[in-house]
Design a protein around this motif. Sequence first.
Motif, PDB file in Angstrom:
ATOM      1  N   MET A  16      63.826  46.061  51.640  1.00 32.93           N
ATOM      2  CA  MET A  16      64.219  46.206  50.324  1.00 32.93           C
ATOM      3  C   MET A  16      64.961  45.136  49.545  1.00 32.93           C
ATOM      4  O   MET A  16      64.506  45.042  48.268  1.00 32.93           O
ATOM      5  N   ARG A  17      65.891  44.509  50.197  1.00 34.09           N
ATOM      6  CA  ARG A  17      66.571  43.490  49.454  1.00 34.09           C
ATOM      7  C   ARG A  17      65.709  42.394  49.322  1.00 34.09           C
ATOM      8  O   ARG A  17      65.679  41.804  48.054  1.00 34.09           O
ATOM      9  N   GLY A  18      64.849  42.112  50.132  1.00 37.49           N
ATOM     10  CA  GLY A  18      63.740  41.088  49.785  1.00 37.49           C
ATOM     11  C   GLY A  18      62.859  41.098  48.585  1.00 37.49           C
ATOM     12  O   GLY A  18      62.573  40.470  47.917  1.00 37.49           O
ATOM     13  N   LEU A  19      62.233  42.460  48.622  1.00 36.09           N
ATOM     14  CA  LEU A  19      61.564  43.167  47.721  1.00 36.09           C
ATOM     15  C   LEU A  19      61.928  43.180  46.263  1.00 36.09           C
ATOM     16  O   LEU A  19      61.535  42.823  45.438  1.00 36.09           O
ATOM     17  N   ILE A  20      63.340  44.094  46.357  1.00 34.98           N
ATOM     18  CA  ILE A  20      63.672  44.496  45.130  1.00 34.98           C
ATOM     19  C   ILE A  20      64.976  44.060  44.825  1.00 34.98           C
ATOM     20  O   ILE A  20      65.622  43.905  43.680  1.00 34.98           O
ATOM     21  N   GLY A  21      65.604  43.408  45.767  1.00 35.26           N
ATOM     22  CA  GLY A  21      67.018  42.735  45.592  1.00 35.26           C
ATOM     23  C   GLY A  21      68.108  43.832  45.879  1.00 35.26           C
ATOM     24  O   GLY A  21      69.300  43.430  45.482  1.00 35.26           O
ATOM     25  N   SER A  29      47.381  38.231  47.929  1.00 36.10           N
ATOM     26  CA  SER A  29      48.373  37.719  46.812  1.00 36.10           C
ATOM     27  C   SER A  29      49.017  38.840  45.685  1.00 36.10           C
ATOM     28  O   SER A  29      47.978  39.542  45.219  1.00 36.10           O
ATOM     29  N   GLY A  30      49.973  38.422  45.335  1.00 37.56           N
ATOM     30  CA  GLY A  30      50.554  39.381  44.001  1.00 37.56           C
ATOM     31  C   GLY A  30      51.798  40.325  44.601  1.00 37.56           C
ATOM     32  O   GLY A  30      51.964  41.400  44.228  1.00 37.56           O
ATOM     33  N   ALA A  31      52.594  39.767  45.348  1.00 40.59           N
ATOM     34  CA  ALA A  31      53.906  40.413  45.660  1.00 40.59           C
ATOM     35  C   ALA A  31      54.850  40.705  44.491  1.00 40.59           C
ATOM     36  O   ALA A  31      55.427  41.724  44.635  1.00 40.59           O
ATOM     37  N   LEU A  32      54.590  40.006  43.563  1.00 40.40           N
ATOM     38  CA  LEU A  32      55.449  40.308  42.230  1.00 40.40           C
ATOM     39  C   LEU A  32      54.966  41.739  41.589  1.00 40.40           C
ATOM     40  O   LEU A  32      56.059  42.320  41.008  1.00 40.40           O
ATOM     41  N   TYR A  33      53.758  42.238  42.022  1.00 34.32           N
ATOM     42  CA  TYR A  33      53.490  43.457  41.369  1.00 34.32           C
ATOM     43  C   TYR A  33      53.996  44.655  42.302  1.00 34.32           C
ATOM     44  O   TYR A  33      54.727  45.307  41.566  1.00 34.32           O
ATOM     45  N   ALA A  34      54.116  44.151  43.355  1.00 35.29           N
ATOM     46  CA  ALA A  34      55.019  45.267  44.084  1.00 35.29           C
ATOM     47  C   ALA A  34      56.639  45.236  43.886  1.00 35.29           C
ATOM     48  O   ALA A  34      57.253  46.400  43.819  1.00 35.29           O
ATOM     49  N   ARG A  35      57.064  44.065  43.777  1.00 38.06           N
ATOM     50  CA  ARG A  35      58.521  43.816  43.356  1.00 38.06           C
ATOM     51  C   ARG A  35      58.732  44.875  42.046  1.00 38.06           C
ATOM     52  O   ARG A  35      59.657  45.394  41.842  1.00 38.06           O
ATOM     53  N   LYS A  88      53.401  36.050  27.030  1.00 40.64           N
ATOM     54  CA  LYS A  88      54.026  34.667  27.098  1.00 40.64           C
ATOM     55  C   LYS A  88      54.527  34.307  28.412  1.00 40.64           C
ATOM     56  O   LYS A  88      54.950  32.965  28.585  1.00 40.64           O
ATOM     57  N   THR A  89      54.914  35.261  29.124  1.00 41.65           N
ATOM     58  CA  THR A  89      55.373  34.873  30.439  1.00 41.65           C
ATOM     59  C   THR A  89      54.663  35.514  31.683  1.00 41.65           C
ATOM     60  O   THR A  89      53.646  36.511  31.475  1.00 41.65           O
ATOM     61  N   VAL A  90      55.001  35.156  32.962  1.00 41.79           N
ATOM     62  CA  VAL A  90      54.366  35.731  34.299  1.00 41.79           C
ATOM     63  C   VAL A  90      54.575  37.240  34.138  1.00 41.79           C
ATOM     64  O   VAL A  90      53.983  38.116  34.429  1.00 41.79           O
ATOM     65  N   GLU A  91      55.888  37.506  33.861  1.00 40.23           N
ATOM     66  CA  GLU A  91      56.427  38.937  33.915  1.00 40.23           C
ATOM     67  C   GLU A  91      55.508  39.769  32.998  1.00 40.23           C
ATOM     68  O   GLU A  91      55.147  40.920  33.315  1.00 40.23           O
ATOM     69  N   GLU A  92      55.097  39.307  31.879  1.00 43.16           N
ATOM     70  CA  GLU A  92      54.374  40.174  30.983  1.00 43.16           C
ATOM     71  C   GLU A  92      52.851  40.222  31.503  1.00 43.16           C
ATOM     72  O   GLU A  92      52.517  41.437  31.245  1.00 43.16           O
ATOM     73  N   VAL A  93      52.376  39.288  32.279  1.00 42.07           N
ATOM     74  CA  VAL A  93      51.271  39.599  32.813  1.00 42.07           C
ATOM     75  C   VAL A  93      51.251  40.558  33.855  1.00 42.07           C
ATOM     76  O   VAL A  93      50.593  41.350  34.088  1.00 42.07           O
ATOM     77  N   VAL A  94      52.300  40.613  34.771  1.00 40.57           N
ATOM     78  CA  VAL A  94      52.597  41.443  35.776  1.00 40.57           C
ATOM     79  C   VAL A  94      52.678  42.707  35.324  1.00 40.57           C
ATOM     80  O   VAL A  94      52.122  43.835  35.597  1.00 40.57           O
ATOM     81  N   ASP A  95      53.440  42.943  33.953  1.00 43.53           N
ATOM     82  CA  ASP A  95      53.832  44.313  33.566  1.00 43.53           C
ATOM     83  C   ASP A  95      52.514  44.977  33.121  1.00 43.53           C
ATOM     84  O   ASP A  95      52.412  46.115  33.024  1.00 43.53           O
ATOM     85  N   PHE A  96      51.663  44.287  32.688  1.00 46.93           N
ATOM     86  CA  PHE A  96      50.296  44.870  32.322  1.00 46.93           C
ATOM     87  C   PHE A  96      49.655  45.601  33.313  1.00 46.93           C
ATOM     88  O   PHE A  96      49.178  46.701  33.190  1.00 46.93           O
ATOM     89  N   VAL A  97      49.796  44.914  34.553  1.00 44.76           N
ATOM     90  CA  VAL A  97      49.022  45.729  35.699  1.00 44.76           C
ATOM     91  C   VAL A  97      49.882  46.869  36.236  1.00 44.76           C
ATOM     92  O   VAL A  97      49.413  47.944  36.380  1.00 44.76           O
ATOM     93  N   VAL A  98      51.424  46.635  36.020  1.00 44.13           N
ATOM     94  CA  VAL A  98      52.198  47.656  36.660  1.00 44.13           C
ATOM     95  C   VAL A  98      52.226  48.956  35.764  1.00 44.13           C
ATOM     96  O   VAL A  98      52.280  49.920  36.011  1.00 44.13           O
ATOM     97  N   GLY A  99      52.051  48.562  34.609  1.00 40.02           N
ATOM     98  CA  GLY A  99      51.877  49.528  33.538  1.00 40.02           C
ATOM     99  C   GLY A  99      50.687  50.555  33.634  1.00 40.02           C
ATOM    100  O   GLY A  99      50.940  51.762  33.678  1.00 40.02           O
ATOM    101  N   LYS A 100      49.452  49.854  34.041  1.00 38.70           N
ATOM    102  CA  LYS A 100      48.405  50.574  34.360  1.00 38.70           C
ATOM    103  C   LYS A 100      48.711  51.453  35.586  1.00 38.70           C
ATOM    104  O   LYS A 100      48.144  52.696  35.804  1.00 38.70           O
TER     105      LYS A 100
END
Length: 209
Positions: free
Chosen positions: A65-70, A16-22, A173-185
């Motif tokens: 690539m389109r599905g994952l990144i747009g 789970s966590g396709a958003l991290y890859a995106r 405050k958003t899911v995106e900010e939670v995702v960014d924490f991990v992706v930043g690491k």
Amino acid sequence: MAVAKRTYVVAVTGASGALYARRLCGVLAKAKGVRVHLLMSEAGARVAREELGVSVDLADGASVMRGLIGEVPRNFRYERLEDIGASFASGTYVVDAMVVIPCSMGTLGRIASGTGATLIERGADVQLKERRNLILVVRETPLSLIAIENMARVARAGACVLPAMPGYYHLPKTVEEVVDFVVGKVLVQMGEKQGQIRRRVARGEPDGQ
Ligand SMILES: Cc1cc2nc3c(=O)[nH]c(=O)nc-3n(C[C@H](O)[C@H](O)[C@H](O)COP(=O)(O)O)c2cc1C
């Protein structure tokens, strides 16, 4: 692909966590001087379909690539899982970092066993044998002793085990900010120390990308 200063492999597996890859791929698609080889497992495609609501056909790199990144970024090259003769399956092709994001317990176990059966497993094996950067963004909870021992095994072999385990001290405050924490690491471990995400997260700013 354009001339690049840094070469990365990004492998998306069925945790789970396709958003991290995106998010990671979205950042790398905009980064200058970066070349990315992108891989996805069958289960990774299924989770991407379920979690991102996109249609992904592993036989068609553009659809992945389109599905994952747009988009189909010019600095990305899609690699098929079964192509164990791809450039980075050999240690002579220098990969600055390989990131498995998210990394399933299945892929973790196969990397820990050194099976080398798919391009993801072989690429990870090459990074370890060449003493190069391998980052595994594992996700599962709770963890079996087998998973814990596999993490210890790959860590002893030189991998960076980076669990998708976000902190909350930056008050997201958003899911995106939670995702960014991990992706930043992840970006820091890759050596992308100037990562925009990390700076934004550190400043507590909203996601602007
Ligand atoms: C929606 C969904 C979510 C999943 N989440 C996880 C997970 O968080 N961690 C994990 O290790 N496996 C998870 N799995 C199971 C893996 O996808 C499964 O073990 C698969 O065989 C892994 O294959 P791969 O390592 O080749 O990608 C999930 C499966 C589905 C369908």
